[in-house]
Each structure stands twice: as C-alpha cells, then as structure tokens.
Design an enzyme around this catalytic site. Structure first.
Site, mmCIF file in Angstrom:
data_model
loop_
_atom_site.group_PDB
_atom_site.id
_atom_site.type_symbol
_atom_site.label_atom_id
_atom_site.label_comp_id
_atom_site.label_asym_id
_atom_site.label_seq_id
_atom_site.Cartn_x
_atom_site.Cartn_y
_atom_site.Cartn_z
ATOM 1 N N SER A 7 44.782 62.248 35.624
ATOM 2 C CA SER A 7 45.290 62.440 36.984
ATOM 3 C C SER A 7 44.294 61.850 37.960
ATOM 4 C CB SER A 7 45.465 63.937 37.283
ATOM 5 O OG SER A 7 45.720 64.163 38.650
ATOM 6 N N TYR A 42 41.944 72.229 37.605
ATOM 7 C CA TYR A 42 42.739 71.049 37.294
ATOM 8 C C TYR A 42 41.890 69.785 37.420
ATOM 9 C CZ TYR A 42 46.770 67.921 37.101
ATOM 10 O OH TYR A 42 47.661 66.938 36.739
#
Length: 266
Positions: free
Chosen positions: A147, A160
C-alpha cells in the site's frame, strides 16, 4: 479466443482475500487470461458468491475457506490446492485488514496485534507454504499487496502503515531468496481507491480521529484526500488487476523485488 492461445492458459493462480473487491477483480482478470483459480478467503459465503460470479469463464475454480493467521490451516489449504489443481504457478498474496484509525499514543493494542497477524504474519504464512511448492518446480510468480501507506506513512494508521512497510520489506527479501529458484516476487501499492466501503470507511474514520492533517467533516476529508493526488481523483478497483497481471506475466520477466505504486502520482 480459445484457451490455448490465452497468455495464462495452463497456469494456476492462488488468490487470497479473493472474496474482497481487489481479490475478486484480479481473479476475474486472471481467468480472462486463461488461468485456473484457487480462491482463498475467510468468508465462505462470499467465496461461494465469488465462484458464482466467475463461473462463466472457461477455467477451473476451487474455493477454500482459510484463516491466513493460522499457519497450520494455510499449510493444509495450500497442500489441498496442489493436490486438486496439480500445481501453483501464480500467487496474488492479497488478504488484509485496514485496522483502526487513531493517533499512535491512543492506538488500541489489540487492534495493532490483529493487523500485524493478518497483514504480516498471514502474508508470510501464505508466502512460505506456496513458495515451498514453487521451489520444487523451479518456477513461480508472486505479487504481494502492499500500500502507499507503506511508502509514505499516513497519520492515524500506525498498524496498517507499519504492516505495509513490512510487506514491502518482505517482498525485497523474498525476491533475493527466491531468485535462484526461478521465482519472481513483486508488490503493488494502491493509494486511495473508490468508490465503495473502504473509501467511505477511511474518510469517515480519518474525520473522527481528529488531527491537524484532516478536517472533522468527512465531505471535506474526501476533498482533502483527492486534492493530495496529482491526478485529482481516486483510483478504480479495476485499475489494479492489469498491474498484477503485468507483474505475473512475461512482460515483466526481468523485474523482481519491485514495488509498483498505483497512486495517481502520489
């Protein structure tokens, strides 16, 4: 076009997180290119729906309910895929969990551990067991889902962000370890993708988190996020599968250990 002329004909692709938007869209692209599919996800009902959605393609499809945080379960499922499908050529290592939104000093410890278990340990379990099979054949193509949160750490996303930095590092290490065995390992890093649940969720939770970086109004947060993208729009889920297919295919034959941003220029 008949199956024997498709670029991935005769190949078997294992996709984790296959019932989610990115996993299903990518599975569809791989099927269109001729790959047989082994679909893994935690949600069996959604897996059944995914199989039904893909049944119009002239490929073999198997579904497997799997908790990627359970190493033994992953090992058993990968063995079952190899027995049932004959081999695994491609891995789209995509299962993940976004986690909570809070500044690091307030971030919930249990959620941090859960994100790491799914996004890092889970990805490692799948990578380890699939590549053990690939090494015996001397062939494999792997794409890990990282990501942009693992490229430029976002506020309020400690778990995350850290997990996706770890995936990029794992990709680079695995690429070196597996290169002698004819296996390539790359990653993709999507940025803001929409519309849908994930876009709405991060907009709302960033607004609630309260920081100098975003407004407390979700509508304004959405504008701020779009304004940070040079292309001035979020990406479509359908803009991801082609990048994955490129990294699995022969057009990227001299690429390994690479992380490709899908970010609109961020």
């Amino acid at each position: 076009m008949s199956g024997e002329h498709l670029p991935f004909s005769g190949k078997v692709a294992l996709v984790t997180g296959a019932a989610g938007n990115i996993g299903l869209a990518t599975a569809r692209r791989l099927a269109l290119m001729g790959a047989d599919l082994a679909l893994l996800d935690l949600d069996h009902a959604k897996l059944e729906q995914a199989r039904a959605d893909l049944n119009g393609h002239d490929v073999r499809i198997s579904i497997h309910t799997c908790d990627v945080t359970d190493n033994t379960q992953v090992s058993q499922v990968v063995d079952a895929v190899v027995r049932g499908m004959g081999q695994i050529d491609f891995l789209f290592n995509n299962a993940g969990y976004q986690g909570a939104f809070a500044p690091v000093q307030d971030y919930p410890e249990a959620d941090f551990a859960r994100v790491m278990q799914i996004n890092v340990c889970g990805a490692f379990h799948v990578l380890r067991h699939v590549t053990a099979h690939m090494v015996t054949r001397g062939f494999g193509r792997i794409v890990n889902t990282a990501s942009m949160a693992g490229v430029q750490g976002p506020p309020n996303m400690a778990a995350y962000g850290a997990s996706k930095f770890a995936i990029i590092g794992l990709t680079e290490v695995a690429a070196k370890d597996l290169a002698p065995h004819g296996i390539r390992v790359n990653a993709i890093s999507p940025a803001f993708m929409g519309p849908g649940f994930m876009w709405d969720r991060q907009v709302e939770l960033q607004a609630r988190a309260g920081s100098q970086y975003f407004s407390t109004d979700p509508t304004e947060v959405a504008r701020q996020m779009i304004g940070s993208i040079p292309m001035r729009r979020y990406g479509s889920i359908d803009e991801i599968p082609g990048v994955v297919a490129f990294l699995l295919g022969e057009d990227s034959s001299y690429m390994t250990g690479v992380n490709l941003p899908i970010s609109g220029g961020i």
